[in-house]
Design a protein around this motif. Structure first.
Motif, PDB file in Angstrom:
ATOM      1  N   ASP A   1      -4.075  -1.324  -5.625  1.00  0.00           N
ATOM      2  CA  ASP A   1      -3.503  -1.908  -4.404  1.00  0.00           C
ATOM      3  C   ASP A   1      -4.332  -3.132  -4.027  1.00  0.00           C
ATOM      4  OD1 ASP A   1      -1.938  -2.208  -2.126  1.00  0.00           O
ATOM      5  OD2 ASP A   1      -3.351  -1.073  -0.903  1.00  0.00           O
TER       6      ASP A   1
ATOM      7  N   GLN B   1      -9.193  -3.533   3.676  1.00  0.00           N
ATOM      8  CA  GLN B   1      -8.552  -2.806   4.791  1.00  0.00           C
ATOM      9  C   GLN B   1      -8.524  -1.299   4.560  1.00  0.00           C
ATOM     10  OE1 GLN B   1      -4.906  -4.986   6.689  1.00  0.00           O
ATOM     11  NE2 GLN B   1      -4.737  -5.297   4.492  1.00  0.00           N
TER      12      GLN B   1
ATOM     13  N   ASP C   1      -8.568  -3.299  -1.630  1.00  0.00           N
ATOM     14  CA  ASP C   1      -8.340  -4.023  -0.379  1.00  0.00           C
ATOM     15  C   ASP C   1      -9.369  -3.544   0.644  1.00  0.00           C
ATOM     16  OD1 ASP C   1      -7.451  -5.146   1.956  1.00  0.00           O
ATOM     17  OD2 ASP C   1      -5.404  -4.382   1.821  1.00  0.00           O
TER      18      ASP C   1
ATOM     19  N   THR D   1       0.832  -1.206   0.000  1.00  0.00           N
ATOM     20  CA  THR D   1       0.000   0.000   0.000  1.00  0.00           C
ATOM     21  C   THR D   1       0.869   1.260   0.000  1.00  0.00           C
ATOM     22  OG1 THR D   1      -1.685  -1.207   1.207  1.00  0.00           O
ATOM     23  CG2 THR D   1      -1.849   1.190   1.236  1.00  0.00           C
TER      24      THR D   1
ATOM     25  N   ASN E   1      -6.429   0.837   3.469  1.00  0.00           N
ATOM     26  CA  ASN E   1      -5.272   1.654   3.864  1.00  0.00           C
ATOM     27  C   ASN E   1      -4.899   2.699   2.808  1.00  0.00           C
ATOM     28  OD1 ASN E   1      -4.005  -1.328   5.278  1.00  0.00           O
ATOM     29  ND2 ASN E   1      -4.801   0.391   6.435  1.00  0.00           N
TER      30      ASN E   1
END
Ligand SMILES: Nc1ncnc2c1ncn2[C@@H]1O[C@H](COP(=O)(O)OP(=O)(O)OP(=O)(O)O)[C@@H](O)[C@H]1O
Ligand SMILES: [Mg+2]
Length: 263
Positions: free
Chosen positions: A132, A44, A42, A19, A46
């Motif tokens: 990403d 997540q 993703d 990332t 980030n």
């Protein structure tokens, strides 16, 4: 020439700086005057946070909505509704809902190609689209690999094993045959490097010996520095956080390498 680049991927490649690389390569390419789209794939989120979006879960429109609309064969909203514009580059953000979307993707007919469907019309608008991915080789990562032209593999000397990288290269070759014949390796980027240590020298030699003949190993090494963690913590790129830090200088040099090998 329009180029797609994918910063990431690898089975068991948690925390290899995917990332951070996607973000800072994007900012560095934009600084050089290129039109760049970051794509957060993703759950997540980030990358979305590094773009300065503090609460991705509150976004009304993010990657998971777009993938769901495509799965249901519904029209997408206007681009202005889902591409967020920053001062120098743009992003399609993500949030945790993408993990549910991944589960739903399993029942979809052309489940490996949904991200391609989303990004294909955007290729003509951007010089670089940087995706990403998450750390697992599941349907999300396979979608990213199906949509991209090139794969950048960040690898940290502290974390990688030659076997892991060899497995990863085999996986991409397999995907090349089955899902995306145009996919290429851009190269391996060494991250979190302490060049003066024996560990770094040995890891670099092992890498040169095992992969150097088949895959480009970028000349730039991203140094190990606390400034990157600080920038991530402040939800900023390192270029915005501290333009003169060693890591900023390294990411700018890396962007130059990426620009020049494509010419
Ligand atoms: N050059 C650097 N020096 C020191 N630490 C770094 C550097 N670059 C990134 N880090 C730190 O390493 C950690 C992992 O970085 P990052 O989130 O980019 O990895 P990732 O591969 O995307 O992780 P994940 O697998 O969870 O998606 C973060 O805490 C980040 O701040
Ligand atoms: Mg990540």
């Amino acid at each position: 020439m329009n180029r797609f680049t994918l910063a990431t991927l690898c089975e068991a490649s948690h925390n290899v700086v995917k990332t951070t690389t996607a973000c800072n390569l994007g900012f560095a390419l934009a600084e050089q005057g290129h039109k760049v789209l970051l794509v957060d794939f993703d759950p997540q989120a980030n990358l979305t946070m590094s773009f300065g979006i503090d609460s991705p879960d509150e976004l009304k429109m993010s990657m998971s909505n777009l993938i769901s609309l495509l799965m249901e064969n519904n029209p997408l909203p206007d681009e202005s509704q889902y591409i967020l514009k920053g001062p120098t580059l743009d992003i399609i953000p993500s949030n945790i809902n993408l993990s549910v979307t991944e589960i739903n993707l399993r029942d979809e007919m052309s489940r490996e190609h949904i991200l391609s469907e989303l990004l294909e019309p955007l290729r003509s608008e951007y010089r670089y689209i940087i995706i990403d991915t998450n750390p697992y080789l599941g349907l999300l990562t396979i979608n990213a690999l199906a949509a991209c032209d090139e794969v950048i593999i960040p690898a940290s000397p502290q974390l990688w094993s030659a076997t892991g990288l060899a497995d990863l290269i085999n996986t991409v070759v397999k995907l090349q045959r089955k899902i995306n014949p145009r996919i290429k390796f851009a190269g391996i980027l060494l991250t979190i490097c302490d060049e003066r240590t024996r560990l770094f020298r040995e890891a670099k030699k092992l890498l040169d010996d095992t992969c150097g003949e088949n895959v480009r190993i970028f000349k730039t090494h991203i140094p190990n520095t606390i400034r990157v963690g600080e920038a991530n913590y402040s939800n900023k790129s390192i270029l915005d956080y501290d333009a003169n830090s060693k890591a900023s200088i390294a990411y700018k040099a890396f962007a130059q390498e990426v620009i020049s090998y494509g010419d």
